[in-house]
Write a protein that holds these residues in place. Structure first.
Motif, PDB file in Angstrom:
ATOM      1  N   LEU A  73      32.049  83.666  44.464  1.00  0.00           N
ATOM      2  CA  LEU A  73      32.806  84.525  43.751  1.00  0.00           C
ATOM      3  C   LEU A  73      33.898  85.245  43.881  1.00  0.00           C
ATOM      4  N   ARG A  74      33.828  85.611  45.307  1.00  0.00           N
ATOM      5  CA  ARG A  74      34.949  86.466  45.953  1.00  0.00           C
ATOM      6  C   ARG A  74      36.063  85.577  45.831  1.00  0.00           C
ATOM      7  N   SER A  75      36.066  84.164  46.223  1.00  0.00           N
ATOM      8  CA  SER A  75      37.179  83.435  46.137  1.00  0.00           C
ATOM      9  C   SER A  75      37.636  83.175  44.781  1.00  0.00           C
ATOM     10  N   ILE A  76      36.682  82.939  43.616  1.00  0.00           N
ATOM     11  CA  ILE A  76      36.921  83.268  42.392  1.00  0.00           C
ATOM     12  C   ILE A  76      38.004  84.169  42.162  1.00  0.00           C
ATOM     13  N   THR A 105      26.331  80.918  56.469  1.00  0.00           N
ATOM     14  CA  THR A 105      26.247  80.876  54.906  1.00  0.00           C
ATOM     15  C   THR A 105      25.883  79.698  54.502  1.00  0.00           C
ATOM     16  N   MET A 106      26.209  78.649  55.016  1.00  0.00           N
ATOM     17  CA  MET A 106      26.106  77.253  54.634  1.00  0.00           C
ATOM     18  C   MET A 106      24.778  76.894  54.754  1.00  0.00           C
ATOM     19  N   ALA A 107      24.772  77.318  56.281  1.00  0.00           N
ATOM     20  CA  ALA A 107      23.081  76.799  56.702  1.00  0.00           C
ATOM     21  C   ALA A 107      22.016  77.422  55.838  1.00  0.00           C
ATOM     22  N   GLY A 108      22.318  78.683  55.730  1.00  0.00           N
ATOM     23  CA  GLY A 108      21.280  79.395  54.588  1.00  0.00           C
ATOM     24  C   GLY A 108      21.208  78.635  53.190  1.00  0.00           C
ATOM     25  N   GLN A 109      22.288  78.337  52.798  1.00  0.00           N
ATOM     26  CA  GLN A 109      22.243  77.793  51.452  1.00  0.00           C
ATOM     27  C   GLN A 109      21.595  76.291  51.377  1.00  0.00           C
ATOM     28  N   LEU A 110      22.042  75.424  52.503  1.00  0.00           N
ATOM     29  CA  LEU A 110      21.736  74.294  52.492  1.00  0.00           C
ATOM     30  C   LEU A 110      20.008  74.272  52.781  1.00  0.00           C
ATOM     31  N   GLY A 111      19.481  75.222  53.800  1.00  0.00           N
ATOM     32  CA  GLY A 111      18.170  75.432  53.776  1.00  0.00           C
ATOM     33  C   GLY A 111      17.523  75.834  52.443  1.00  0.00           C
ATOM     34  N   GLN A 138      22.000  79.017  43.877  1.00  0.00           N
ATOM     35  CA  GLN A 138      22.907  79.737  45.135  1.00  0.00           C
ATOM     36  C   GLN A 138      22.014  80.837  45.681  1.00  0.00           C
ATOM     37  N   THR A 139      22.322  80.941  47.085  1.00  0.00           N
ATOM     38  CA  THR A 139      21.834  82.227  47.749  1.00  0.00           C
ATOM     39  C   THR A 139      22.646  83.083  47.578  1.00  0.00           C
ATOM     40  N   HIS A 140      22.273  84.262  47.984  1.00  0.00           N
ATOM     41  CA  HIS A 140      23.095  85.629  47.698  1.00  0.00           C
ATOM     42  C   HIS A 140      24.471  85.726  48.469  1.00  0.00           C
ATOM     43  N   GLU A 141      24.353  84.946  49.922  1.00  0.00           N
ATOM     44  CA  GLU A 141      25.482  84.772  50.712  1.00  0.00           C
ATOM     45  C   GLU A 141      26.594  83.938  50.124  1.00  0.00           C
ATOM     46  N   TYR A 142      25.826  82.827  49.769  1.00  0.00           N
ATOM     47  CA  TYR A 142      26.886  81.785  49.128  1.00  0.00           C
ATOM     48  C   TYR A 142      27.502  82.257  47.918  1.00  0.00           C
ATOM     49  N   ALA A 143      26.726  82.741  46.762  1.00  0.00           N
ATOM     50  CA  ALA A 143      27.543  83.315  45.641  1.00  0.00           C
ATOM     51  C   ALA A 143      28.241  84.279  45.822  1.00  0.00           C
ATOM     52  N   LEU A 186      24.175  66.471  42.572  1.00  0.00           N
ATOM     53  CA  LEU A 186      25.123  67.025  43.552  1.00  0.00           C
ATOM     54  C   LEU A 186      25.796  65.659  44.288  1.00  0.00           C
ATOM     55  N   GLU A 187      26.963  65.720  44.247  1.00  0.00           N
ATOM     56  CA  GLU A 187      27.888  64.883  45.096  1.00  0.00           C
ATOM     57  C   GLU A 187      27.379  65.250  46.556  1.00  0.00           C
ATOM     58  N   GLU A 188      27.293  64.251  47.603  1.00  0.00           N
ATOM     59  CA  GLU A 188      27.108  64.629  48.843  1.00  0.00           C
ATOM     60  C   GLU A 188      28.108  65.437  49.466  1.00  0.00           C
ATOM     61  N   SER A 189      29.542  65.558  48.746  1.00  0.00           N
ATOM     62  CA  SER A 189      30.440  66.310  49.609  1.00  0.00           C
ATOM     63  C   SER A 189      30.229  67.812  49.246  1.00  0.00           C
ATOM     64  N   VAL A 190      29.699  68.033  48.019  1.00  0.00           N
ATOM     65  CA  VAL A 190      29.105  69.564  48.135  1.00  0.00           C
ATOM     66  C   VAL A 190      28.318  70.203  49.122  1.00  0.00           C
ATOM     67  N   LEU A 191      27.529  69.255  49.947  1.00  0.00           N
ATOM     68  CA  LEU A 191      26.825  69.604  51.066  1.00  0.00           C
ATOM     69  C   LEU A 191      27.682  70.050  52.313  1.00  0.00           C
ATOM     70  N   ARG A 192      28.870  69.233  52.389  1.00  0.00           N
ATOM     71  CA  ARG A 192      29.707  69.347  53.345  1.00  0.00           C
ATOM     72  C   ARG A 192      30.999  70.126  53.141  1.00  0.00           C
ATOM     73  N   HIS A 193      31.087  70.701  51.857  1.00  0.00           N
ATOM     74  CA  HIS A 193      32.121  71.692  51.558  1.00  0.00           C
ATOM     75  C   HIS A 193      31.901  72.980  51.853  1.00  0.00           C
ATOM     76  N   ARG A 194      32.263  73.695  52.833  1.00  0.00           N
ATOM     77  CA  ARG A 194      31.787  75.032  53.346  1.00  0.00           C
ATOM     78  C   ARG A 194      32.495  75.877  52.300  1.00  0.00           C
ATOM     79  N   VAL A 195      31.552  76.791  51.635  1.00  0.00           N
ATOM     80  CA  VAL A 195      31.841  77.964  50.961  1.00  0.00           C
ATOM     81  C   VAL A 195      31.298  79.133  52.121  1.00  0.00           C
ATOM     82  N   GLY A 196      32.110  79.862  52.513  1.00  0.00           N
ATOM     83  CA  GLY A 196      31.691  81.011  53.543  1.00  0.00           C
ATOM     84  C   GLY A 196      31.689  80.265  54.856  1.00  0.00           C
ATOM     85  N   ASP A 197      31.011  81.083  55.837  1.00  0.00           N
ATOM     86  CA  ASP A 197      30.957  80.401  57.117  1.00  0.00           C
ATOM     87  C   ASP A 197      29.905  79.472  57.348  1.00  0.00           C
ATOM     88  N   ALA A 198      29.770  78.962  58.612  1.00  0.00           N
ATOM     89  CA  ALA A 198      28.624  78.078  58.721  1.00  0.00           C
ATOM     90  C   ALA A 198      27.297  78.689  58.770  1.00  0.00           C
TER      91      ALA A 198
END
Length: 283
Positions: free
Chosen positions: A137-140, A190-196, A128-133, A176-188
């Motif tokens: 964790l904030r949602s948890i 954040t997800m772009a950075g995590q996928l990168g 996990q990246t800093h932004e994704y984590a 990972l299930e492919e859905s993990v790549l599509r399920h947005r945690v944070g904004d776009a």
């Protein structure tokens, strides 16, 4: 099919309950007689013998004293604690926040050589990246209503991950299930950075990353996220608790499930294509 985490816990608790029943019978006591000696209602004896109520340390000591089997108390207490530690409620380990929970894994991570992780919901913590984590964790924290120490918890998670992924003799097989790549945690963003970062992490010598495509012909259904640490322990994550499985038969079931998921997954260029497509879909 992997054993149900709850069934493994119940089996461990039942084993303790059965040992208590045997002690009572060996002492020639009825449930009523044992209850009288221990100063309980008879119904408590029934609940303990049927694994309806987990015994406390004091319960076990009183039971053994009533059966004149005090020498059995220490072993029974250890067995009961082991069963109790199999099922750990999040509210119990998160009551002071999330940082200590992250730190509690350090010893396990450092001694594990091979990690096998299957994720059906979020990116594995070790990648996990800093932004994704932070977003996760904030949602948890908000959902479980824990004290807000998210910033410290994120730093603890990333520090732990950096040590085991980049240092020492550790290997990670991640699916990972492919859905993990599509399920947005944070904004776009954040997800772009995590996928990168997932694309970058695929080049790490210690990491093998596979993705199970939506189009895969399922021979194994989606189940709860789990990690197998070496071949000795499996941990499954539920909404309300984590379940630690150490019985060899049950661990083998999770290893078998991981093997089934591995056969469904794609790696290398095919996995990178799925991750890239998920990034493109964010635009």
């Amino acid at each position: 099919m992997p054993a149900s985490p709850s069934s493994s816990v119940q089996a461990a608790r039942k084993a303790v309950a059965d040992r208590l029943r045997e002690l009572r019978r060996d002492a020639g006591l009825t449930g009523h007689a044992l209850a009288k000696r221990a100063g309980w209602y008879k119904s408590k004896v029934s609940r303990l013998e049927n694994a309806v109520t987990p015994p406390s340390d004091d319960d076990i000591r009183r039971w053994c004293a009533a059966c004149q089997a005090e020498d059995q108390a220490a072993d029974l207490i250890a067995a009961a604690r082991s069963a109790d530690n199999m099922y750990v409620e999040w509210r119990r380990v998160q009551r002071t926040g999330l940082r200590r929970l992250q730190e509690s894994y350090v010893s396990l991570y450092e001694r594990t050589r091979v990690f096998r992780t299957y994720c059906a919901n979020v990116v594995p913590g070790v990648l996990q990246t800093h932004e994704y984590a932070t977003a996760l964790l904030r949602s948890i924290s908000q959902f479980h209503e824990t004290p807000d120490d998210v910033a410290d918890a994120v730093e603890a998670r990333l520090a732990r991950s950096a040590r085991v992924v980049r240092e020492g003799d550790h290997r990670f097989a991640l699916l990972l299930e492919e859905s993990v790549l599509r399920h947005r945690v944070g904004d776009a963003e954040t997800m772009a950075g995590q996928l990168g970062y997932l694309l970058s992490a695929m080049a790490f010598p210690s990491v093998s990353l596979g993705v199970i495509p939506f189009s895969a012909e399922r021979r194994m259904w989606m189940i709860e996220t789990f990690t197998v640490y070496d071949d000795e322990q499996a941990e499954a994550e539920l909404l309300t608790a984590r379940v630690n499985v150490t019985a060899p038969t049950d661990v083998r079931q999770y290893l078998k499930a991981f093997g089934e998921f591995s056969r469904l997954a794609v790696h290398g260029a095919e996995a990178r294509a799925l991750i890239t497509a998920a990034i493109d879909a964010l635009e």
